[in-house]
Design a protein around this motif. Structure first.
Motif, PDB file in Angstrom:
ATOM      1  N   PRO A   1     -44.841  24.367  13.171  1.00  0.00           N
ATOM      2  CA  PRO A   1     -43.695  23.979  12.326  1.00  0.00           C
ATOM      3  C   PRO A   1     -43.228  22.548  12.506  1.00  0.00           C
ATOM      4  CG  PRO A   1     -42.997  25.416  14.126  1.00  0.00           C
ATOM      5  CD  PRO A   1     -44.500  25.426  14.133  1.00  0.00           C
ATOM      6  N   ASP A   2     -43.563  21.896  13.620  1.00  0.00           N
ATOM      7  CA  ASP A   2     -43.095  20.536  13.874  1.00  0.00           C
ATOM      8  C   ASP A   2     -44.177  19.480  13.636  1.00  0.00           C
ATOM      9  OD1 ASP A   2     -40.567  21.464  14.664  1.00  0.00           O
ATOM     10  OD2 ASP A   2     -41.292  21.861  16.697  1.00  0.00           O
ATOM     11  N   ASN A   3     -45.324  19.877  13.111  1.00  0.00           N
ATOM     12  CA  ASN A   3     -46.425  18.936  12.913  1.00  0.00           C
ATOM     13  C   ASN A   3     -46.101  17.965  11.773  1.00  0.00           C
ATOM     14  OD1 ASN A   3     -49.146  18.047  11.625  1.00  0.00           O
ATOM     15  ND2 ASN A   3     -49.703  18.797  13.661  1.00  0.00           N
ATOM     16  N   VAL A   4     -46.024  16.672  12.098  1.00  0.00           N
ATOM     17  CA  VAL A   4     -45.639  15.648  11.123  1.00  0.00           C
ATOM     18  C   VAL A   4     -46.644  15.559   9.981  1.00  0.00           C
ATOM     19  CG1 VAL A   4     -45.243  13.176  10.775  1.00  0.00           C
ATOM     20  CG2 VAL A   4     -44.388  14.302  12.843  1.00  0.00           C
ATOM     21  N   LEU A   5     -47.937  15.627  10.300  1.00  0.00           N
ATOM     22  CA  LEU A   5     -48.949  15.497   9.261  1.00  0.00           C
ATOM     23  C   LEU A   5     -48.904  16.680   8.300  1.00  0.00           C
ATOM     24  CD1 LEU A   5     -52.003  14.107  11.278  1.00  0.00           C
ATOM     25  CD2 LEU A   5     -50.315  12.860   9.918  1.00  0.00           C
ATOM     26  N   ALA A   6     -48.623  17.870   8.818  1.00  0.00           N
ATOM     27  CA  ALA A   6     -48.509  19.043   7.950  1.00  0.00           C
ATOM     28  C   ALA A   6     -47.272  18.945   7.061  1.00  0.00           C
ATOM     29  CB  ALA A   6     -48.470  20.315   8.793  1.00  0.00           C
ATOM     30  N   LYS A   7     -46.147  18.501   7.640  1.00  0.00           N
ATOM     31  CA  LYS A   7     -44.923  18.328   6.846  1.00  0.00           C
ATOM     32  C   LYS A   7     -45.128  17.306   5.733  1.00  0.00           C
ATOM     33  CE  LYS A   7     -41.498  19.399  10.462  1.00  0.00           C
ATOM     34  NZ  LYS A   7     -40.398  18.831  11.278  1.00  0.00           N
ATOM     35  N   ASN A   8     -45.698  16.142   6.096  1.00  0.00           N
ATOM     36  CA  ASN A   8     -45.926  15.104   5.093  1.00  0.00           C
ATOM     37  C   ASN A   8     -46.979  15.532   4.081  1.00  0.00           C
ATOM     38  OD1 ASN A   8     -44.033  13.521   6.335  1.00  0.00           O
ATOM     39  ND2 ASN A   8     -45.484  12.118   7.291  1.00  0.00           N
ATOM     40  N   GLY A   9     -47.962  16.312   4.534  1.00  0.00           N
ATOM     41  CA  GLY A   9     -48.980  16.816   3.622  1.00  0.00           C
ATOM     42  C   GLY A   9     -48.396  17.748   2.584  1.00  0.00           C
ATOM     43  N   LEU A  10     -47.502  18.630   3.028  1.00  0.00           N
ATOM     44  CA  LEU A  10     -46.853  19.550   2.087  1.00  0.00           C
ATOM     45  C   LEU A  10     -46.015  18.776   1.078  1.00  0.00           C
ATOM     46  CD1 LEU A  10     -46.124  22.361   1.121  1.00  0.00           C
ATOM     47  CD2 LEU A  10     -44.333  22.432   2.877  1.00  0.00           C
ATOM     48  N   ALA A  11     -45.242  17.795   1.566  1.00  0.00           N
ATOM     49  CA  ALA A  11     -44.442  16.969   0.659  1.00  0.00           C
ATOM     50  C   ALA A  11     -45.334  16.215  -0.327  1.00  0.00           C
ATOM     51  CB  ALA A  11     -43.593  15.986   1.465  1.00  0.00           C
ATOM     52  N   SER A  12     -46.496  15.784   0.124  1.00  0.00           N
ATOM     53  CA  SER A  12     -47.442  15.082  -0.750  1.00  0.00           C
ATOM     54  C   SER A  12     -47.947  16.010  -1.842  1.00  0.00           C
ATOM     55  CB  SER A  12     -48.616  14.553   0.074  1.00  0.00           C
ATOM     56  OG  SER A  12     -48.194  13.629   1.048  1.00  0.00           O
ATOM     57  N   ALA A  13     -48.344  17.213  -1.457  1.00  0.00           N
ATOM     58  CA  ALA A  13     -48.868  18.170  -2.433  1.00  0.00           C
ATOM     59  C   ALA A  13     -47.818  18.536  -3.471  1.00  0.00           C
ATOM     60  CB  ALA A  13     -49.367  19.417  -1.712  1.00  0.00           C
ATOM     61  N   GLU A  14     -46.553  18.571  -3.055  1.00  0.00           N
ATOM     62  CA  GLU A  14     -45.475  18.922  -3.975  1.00  0.00           C
ATOM     63  C   GLU A  14     -45.114  17.773  -4.908  1.00  0.00           C
ATOM     64  OE1 GLU A  14     -43.065  22.132  -1.142  1.00  0.00           O
ATOM     65  OE2 GLU A  14     -42.547  19.994  -1.080  1.00  0.00           O
ATOM     66  N   ASN A  15     -45.193  16.528  -4.408  1.00  0.00           N
ATOM     67  CA  ASN A  15     -44.719  15.364  -5.173  1.00  0.00           C
ATOM     68  C   ASN A  15     -45.799  14.671  -5.982  1.00  0.00           C
ATOM     69  OD1 ASN A  15     -41.994  15.459  -4.307  1.00  0.00           O
ATOM     70  ND2 ASN A  15     -42.582  14.565  -2.346  1.00  0.00           N
ATOM     71  N   ALA A  16     -47.053  14.712  -5.520  1.00  0.00           N
ATOM     72  CA  ALA A  16     -48.124  13.928  -6.141  1.00  0.00           C
ATOM     73  C   ALA A  16     -48.295  14.203  -7.635  1.00  0.00           C
ATOM     74  CB  ALA A  16     -49.441  14.155  -5.393  1.00  0.00           C
ATOM     75  N   PRO A  17     -48.275  15.469  -8.082  1.00  0.00           N
ATOM     76  CA  PRO A  17     -48.444  15.696  -9.527  1.00  0.00           C
ATOM     77  C   PRO A  17     -47.373  14.994 -10.361  1.00  0.00           C
ATOM     78  CG  PRO A  17     -48.770  17.741  -8.317  1.00  0.00           C
ATOM     79  CD  PRO A  17     -48.234  16.742  -7.335  1.00  0.00           C
ATOM     80  N   GLN A  18     -46.133  14.988  -9.875  1.00  0.00           N
ATOM     81  CA  GLN A  18     -45.062  14.339 -10.617  1.00  0.00           C
ATOM     82  C   GLN A  18     -45.221  12.831 -10.604  1.00  0.00           C
ATOM     83  OE1 GLN A  18     -42.884  15.751 -12.530  1.00  0.00           O
ATOM     84  NE2 GLN A  18     -41.828  13.851 -13.099  1.00  0.00           N
ATOM     85  N   TRP A  19     -45.633  12.260  -9.449  1.00  0.00           N
ATOM     86  CA  TRP A  19     -45.865  10.815  -9.378  1.00  0.00           C
ATOM     87  C   TRP A  19     -46.941  10.381 -10.367  1.00  0.00           C
ATOM     88  CZ3 TRP A  19     -46.147  10.537  -3.308  1.00  0.00           C
ATOM     89  CH2 TRP A  19     -44.843  10.606  -2.798  1.00  0.00           C
ATOM     90  N   LYS A  20     -47.982  11.187 -10.435  1.00  0.00           N
ATOM     91  CA  LYS A  20     -49.073  10.853 -11.365  1.00  0.00           C
ATOM     92  C   LYS A  20     -48.591  10.910 -12.807  1.00  0.00           C
ATOM     93  CE  LYS A  20     -53.941  11.785 -12.272  1.00  0.00           C
ATOM     94  NZ  LYS A  20     -55.131  12.559 -11.855  1.00  0.00           N
ATOM     95  N   LYS A  21     -47.713  11.878 -13.098  1.00  0.00           N
ATOM     96  CA  LYS A  21     -47.176  12.018 -14.443  1.00  0.00           C
ATOM     97  C   LYS A  21     -46.266  10.848 -14.791  1.00  0.00           C
ATOM     98  CE  LYS A  21     -44.535  15.264 -17.323  1.00  0.00           C
ATOM     99  NZ  LYS A  21     -43.820  16.570 -17.324  1.00  0.00           N
ATOM    100  N   GLU A  22     -45.449  10.409 -13.832  1.00  0.00           N
ATOM    101  CA  GLU A  22     -44.493   9.327 -14.083  1.00  0.00           C
ATOM    102  C   GLU A  22     -45.176   7.971 -14.198  1.00  0.00           C
ATOM    103  OE1 GLU A  22     -41.820   9.574 -10.830  1.00  0.00           O
ATOM    104  OE2 GLU A  22     -40.683  11.265 -11.646  1.00  0.00           O
ATOM    105  N   GLY A  23     -46.211   7.734 -13.403  1.00  0.00           N
ATOM    106  CA  GLY A  23     -46.892   6.452 -13.421  1.00  0.00           C
ATOM    107  C   GLY A  23     -46.010   5.323 -12.892  1.00  0.00           C
ATOM    108  N   SER A  24     -46.401   4.070 -13.167  1.00  0.00           N
ATOM    109  CA  SER A  24     -45.658   2.895 -12.710  1.00  0.00           C
ATOM    110  C   SER A  24     -46.035   1.708 -13.575  1.00  0.00           C
ATOM    111  CB  SER A  24     -45.977   2.591 -11.233  1.00  0.00           C
ATOM    112  OG  SER A  24     -47.310   2.127 -11.110  1.00  0.00           O
ATOM    113  N   ARG A  25     -45.507   0.540 -13.244  1.00  0.00           N
ATOM    114  CA  ARG A  25     -45.821  -0.671 -14.005  1.00  0.00           C
ATOM    115  C   ARG A  25     -47.180  -1.261 -13.646  1.00  0.00           C
ATOM    116  NH1 ARG A  25     -41.995  -3.814 -16.367  1.00  0.00           N
ATOM    117  NH2 ARG A  25     -42.800  -5.701 -15.374  1.00  0.00           N
TER     118      ARG A  25
END
Length: 694
Positions: free
Chosen positions: A130-154
């Motif tokens: 439960p305290d593994n930083v890479l697992a926590k950040n990995g989960l946040a990445s999996a949750e956020n990445a689809p939205q980031w790709k949808k939003e794009g950037s300049r």
């Protein structure tokens, strides 16, 4: 009946023999694989482990699962993501995967863009860790990445096939005074040597370069000239600010010893790069040192290492560059470094540090991050989003001067994991100074330094490029002082007030430095005909001389006036003396102490000696020509008049650089000690620099 029994017996014996031979073959492949793995030859190791897996019976579930883990590990190291995922899946199916293996599997799913599946795996890992930083950040990445790709950037990204081959092409670095050279690493067939690397399965990497033609079009890349490329792997490189030194990652080959990356340097001579020389980072010979980057001021070397004292995986470190080598090695720490891998540091001209990491929250694989210095002395980390970042590995940026455009590398959309070079641009408002430092009445000064002090607390030292130029990003509503210095020359200062702008704006500044050892022409000095009276149009040039003397308060000069050979020597000498005194009178009226000025009229005694720069304007003159009466009379009439004009001149030469530094007893005054820009008081950013002449 007996015949059938004999037939069945024969088939049974053959089957048993095949199994025995298969088992022996598997063991042989395992031993070979372990041997390759011990020295870091992951491609060859993966090949052997795969054969061992295929030769192991499905019913030997435990053994098959253990071998599958070895296959997964090796393919993960060489970026064969899909093969590594399949191997981890087999290990999980055979119940041989540990929680750490499941974490590695989840991170690979993320890198492959399988965000939903990765999310499930990360949640399962967090149940046990439960305290593994890479697992926590990995989960946040999996949750956020689809939205980031949808939003794009300049950011606008384009694959640059002019640089790319069928193999790996990565870590581009722009070079040249006009950013018209692109250096990068490649394992293409044109690389040195004929053997394939046991690490990657491709040829050992070399440094290649592409150059722009006269129309600004990039040309076909070629191996770098000189002795830089060897039979070993030459990887990610970086250039010093002056472009004369290249820092290169090199991995040497030893068939019986693990590979440790090291940093080597190469010096440029004309258009060629010399043989690499070892650049010692520390005395630790069991750690890797790679991915060099030089700070914009040329004072720090940033690099990547797995040496003890880091936060886990590969970390970014730095050390100060001195004439004696590197000193003060330090880890950048959090928030830049994580338990994952931080790699490929590089700098933008505004001082922002760009790097890649698989430990921060991102889109998968290595993502690019921006570390901006903050007021607390630390860094603020920013993720620039999609499409600069992708589900794959994105890394190795290089910038075209002060602008947010350039090139980077990525293995996105490549099933085999080969890295390719892409261009990027982020349209934004950039205000900058483009300055040139050069010898007054001469050429550029590539050894010059420019000190920059701003009312916002800015205090920088910038090295110029080979053409004497420098670029510096400036901020609106800030007052700046720029002081150009070079050994053997007087200082030159310029001031600038930056106003807000609605579009990109470049301020062009000139820094002509007066020589301490050679006569300096004061151009555009005009007198009434046959008189010593200064004409009004002379004041602009003389005001510049006043400014120069104020910027260099420890200097005394001889102010000389010269005539052509026409007229009597006595008359010309008297006229030139009066003209020199007129200039001195003007300078003293403007506040310059009289005892710093020595007016001398030479008449025609010292005809002008031609310097190289003047031969560009007058090709019929040669460097070193002395415009004596005898020399001029050998020319035609038009050229004679040009030479006479060149002889009619006002110049100054530096006599002393220690004026006002000693008291009446000959002792150095306390306030005469040189003050460096970093030591200056910050209460008044517009106070004058107080420097000795170098």
């Amino acid at each position: 009946m007996k015949k059938e029994i004999r037939l069945y017996s024969t088939l049974f014996i053959l089957a048993i023999s095949a199994l025995m031979l298969s088992g022996c073959g598997a063991e042989k492949n395992l031993k070979k694989g372990e041997k390759y793995l011990a020295v870091g030859e992951y491609y060859d190791a993966a090949t052997q482990f795969k054969r061992a897996y295929q030769r192991t019976a499905p019913k030997e579930r435990e053994q098959r699962g253990k071998i599958a883990l070895k296959v997964a590990y090796c393919n993960e190291r060489i970026n064969s993501t899909q093969k590594a995922i399949a191997a981890y899946s087999n290990a999980i199916r055979y119940n041989q995967a540990s929680t750490q293996d499941r974490l590695n599997y989840a991170r690979l799913l993320l890198k492959n863009g399988a965000y939903k599946q990765a999310e499930t795996e990360f949640r399962a890992v967090l149940d046990s860790m439960p305290d593994n930083v890479l697992a926590k950040n990995g989960l946040a990445s999996a949750e956020n990445a689809p939205q980031w790709k949808k939003e794009g950037s300049r950011y606008q990204v384009k694959r640059m096939d002019v640089f790319n081959s069928r193999r790996a092409d990565y870590s581009p670095v722009l070079g040249g005074d006009q950013y018209d050279y692109l250096y990068f690493t490649s394992t293409r067939n044109d690389a040195t040597g004929n053997e394939l690397s046991g690490i990657t399965g491709a040829k050992a990497a070399d440094i290649f370069v592409s150059q722009k033609d006269e129309k600004g079009k990039w040309q076909k890349p070629e191996p770098v000239n000189g002795g830089l490329n060897t039979e070993y792997d030459e990887g990610a490189c970086a250039l010093s600010p002056d472009g004369k030194t290249m820092y290169v990652t090199q991995c040497q080959t030893d068939p019986s010893y693990p590979r440790y990356a090291q940093i080597v340097t190469s010096q440029r001579a004309d258009a060629a790069w010399g043989k690499p020389e070892e650049f010692k980072v520390t005395n630790d010979t069991l750690s890797s040192y790679a991915h060099p980057a030089v700070s914009p001021d040329g004072e720090w070397l940033y690099f990547v290492s797995d040496m003890p004292g880091g936060l886990g995986g590969l970390d970014i470190w730095r050390a100060r560059i001195t004439s004696l080598g590197l000193v003060g090695v330090e880890n950048l720490g959090a928030p830049i470094n994580t338990p994952g891998n931080e790699m490929f540091p590089t700098f933008r001209a505004n001082g922002d540090l760009y790097f890649s990491s698989d430990g921060h929250v991102g889109m998968g694989g290595l993502d690019i991050y921006i570390a901006s210095p903050n007021k607390n002395g630390g860094y603020t980390i920013e993720h620039p989003g999609y499409p600069l970042n992708s589900q794959g590995d994105d890394f190795g940026m290089t910038f075209e001067g002060v602008h947010n455009r350039g090139y980077f590398s990525s293995n996105r959309n490549d099933g085999r994991g080969w890295d390719k070079i892409y261009s990027f641009e982020n349209p934004e408002i950039v205000q900058n100074v483009k300055g040139w430092v050069y010898e007054q009445d001469g050429y550029e000064l590539p050894e010059a330094l420019v000190y920059i002090v701003g009312s916002d607390g800015t205090n920088k030292k910038v090295s110029v490029k080979g053409d004497g130029s420098f670029d510096y990003v400036i901020d609106p509503n800030v007052d700046y002082i720029f002081l150009a210095t070079c050994k053997g020359f007087l200082n030159h200062k310029e001031e600038l007030r930056v106003k807000p702008a609605e579009e990109s704006e470049e301020y062009v500044m000139q820094f002509p430095l007066a020589s301490i050892t050679a006569p300096v022409l004061i151009d555009n000095i005009f007198y009434d005909f046959d008189k010593a009276t200064l004409r009004p149009e002379s004041t602009a040039a003389l005001d510049e001389l006043v400014k120069l003397l104020n910027e260099n308060p420890n200097v005394t000069i001889e102010l000389s006036s010269h005539c052509d050979y026409k007229g009597s020597a006595v008359y010309n000498k008297g006229l030139s003396q009066r003209r020199a005194e007129s200039v001195v009178a003007y300078l003293t009226e403007k506040g310059i102490s009289r005892d710093r000025l020595s007016p001398v009229g030479y008449g025609k005694e010292k005809p002008k000696t031609i310097r190289k720069k003047l031969t560009e304007k007058y090709p019929w003159l040669k460097e070193g020509d002395v415009l004596s009466e005898e020399f001029i009379l050998t020319l035609d009439k038009d050229k004679q008049e040009i030479c006479n004009q060149l002889n009619r001149r006002t110049e100054f030469i530096v006599l002393r650089t220690t004026y006002g530094m000693f008291d009446k007893d000959g002792k150095l005054k306390e306030d005469a000690l040189q003050k460096q820009p970093s030591e200056k008081k910050k209460e008044d950013k517009k106070e004058d620099f107080d420097f000795f002449i170098e």
